[in-house]
Write an enzyme that holds these catalytic residues in place. Structure first.
Site, short mmCIF file in Angstrom:
data_model
loop_
_atom_site.label_atom_id
_atom_site.label_comp_id
_atom_site.label_asym_id
_atom_site.label_seq_id
_atom_site.Cartn_x
_atom_site.Cartn_y
_atom_site.Cartn_z
N LYS A 97 0.81 -1.22 0.00
CA LYS A 97 0.00 0.00 0.00
C LYS A 97 0.86 1.28 0.00
O LYS A 97 0.46 2.28 -0.58
CB LYS A 97 -0.95 0.00 1.21
CG LYS A 97 -2.07 -1.04 1.08
CD LYS A 97 -3.06 -0.95 2.23
CE LYS A 97 -4.09 -2.06 2.16
NZ LYS A 97 -5.08 -1.97 3.23
N ALA A 128 -2.59 2.22 15.92
CA ALA A 128 -2.19 3.44 15.19
C ALA A 128 -1.35 3.08 13.97
O ALA A 128 -0.47 3.84 13.57
CB ALA A 128 -1.43 4.37 16.13
N GLY A 169 -1.25 1.52 9.77
CA GLY A 169 -1.77 2.04 8.50
C GLY A 169 -3.29 2.01 8.42
O GLY A 169 -3.90 2.95 7.90
#
Ligand code: NDP
Length: 283
Positions: free
Chosen positions: A69, A132, A134
């Protein structure tokens, strides 16, 4: 050249487990669109080459999964949606008529739509995000835009949660009053929606969130999905969450947003989600 039929794919490593081909083919038949959607395995160090080859051969859109990603974000860095910019990650790529590759991140909107489907519209709700990484990062802006009154991010590594808050408030200062961050033990008050965005469930664990308090009507949502309730869902039920859900609906929801980006129509998620749940249970 791929030309006769519209070609799409999901690129990742590994990729054979991906449910995206099933989901997109199901959306396509629902909407009467003819397309091919395939899994595409790329070597971990060759994402850009494989993605570019796919588009060069006439492919129109790619979904991007682990571990690519951030590579996809780099590939489309000059043509990113605001959601992708904030997420610093891209899961949906497409090419326009002039050959420019664009990137967006549909995870957050997929999550919000799934919460609404479950009867937990984030509007006016206190929302606690545990984790916390991606996935959490990609969901913050859509949750705030959906109108939650408070969005607190807690994480095992508290600095990472604080970084998310400072990155977001720099981009959108108007949300600074709703946003806060802390460690896993800093979650004062009772919550309407608690989202587990950690990967702890993948190893059948739950994040060490002691003494979590839920409002009478409340949802504990785990981004991970499987055949059974995750440890986080079970613990939340014991702590008073009236409803629990896993992330299968988010998976289908993010696919629906990608489908809308590519084809201009938002498919219905519930029938596809029901079929997928049956398949998961049967395996
Ligand atoms: P990252 O690797 O980027 O982040 C992992 C997060 O989990 C970090 O906050 C990390 O904390 C935390 N964590 C890991 N193990 C533990 C533990 N034992 N206890 C407490 N915290 C822990 O992963 P992603 O953000 O990309 O993904 C998170 C999860 O969401 C994954 O399980 C993924 O499968 C799922 N997901 C589901 C989607 C869906 O469509 N349903 C879409 C996207 C993701 P720390 O910072 O301290 O290391």
């Amino acid at each position: 050249m791929i030309q006769a039929i519209k070609h799409y794919a999901v690129i990742g490593n590994p990729i054979s487990h991906s449910r995206s081909p099933f989901i997109h083919q199901a959306f396509a038949s629902q909407c009467g669109i003819d397309l091919v959607y395939e899994p595409l395995l790329a070597p971990v160090d060759a994402f850009a080459k494989y993605a570019q080859d796919f588009f060069d051969k006439g492919g129109l859109g790619l979904n991007v999964t682990v571990p690519f990603k951030e590579d996809a974000y780099q590939l489309a860095r000059h043509h990113l949606s605001e959601r992708a910019q904030l997420a610093a990650a891209v899961n949906t790529l497409w090419i326009d008529k002039s050959g420019v590759i664009h990137g967006c991140n549909s995870d957050g909107l997929g999550l919000v739509n799934d919460l609404i489907r479950l009867g937990f519209d984030p509007k006016d709700q206190r929302v606690l995000m545990v984790g916390a990484g991606g996935a959490a990062r990609g969901c913050l802006l859509p949750l705030l835009e959906a109108g939650c009154t408070e969005l607190r991010i807690i994480n095992r590594t508290a600095e990472r949660a604080q970084r998310l808050v400072s990155d977001l408030t720099q981009l959108r200062p108007q949300y600074s009053t709703q946003l806060s961050a802390g460690s896993l033990t800093e979650h004062e008050g009772a919550w309407d929606i608690v989202i587990n965005a950690t990967s702890a469930s993948l190893s059948s664990q739950a994040p060490a969130v002691e003494g979590l308090a839920f409002n009478a009507r409340s949802l504990a949502y785990d981004m991970v999905y499987g055949t059974q309730a995750t440890t986080f869902m079970q613990q939340s039920a014991a702590h008073g969450a009236s409803h629990q859900a896993d992330g299968l609906g988010m998976l289908v929801g993010q696919a629906a947003i990608s489908f809308q980006i590519w084809h201009g129509v938002l498919p219905e998620t519930t029938p596809v989600l029901n079929k997928l749940r049956k398949i998961l249970k049967a395996n």
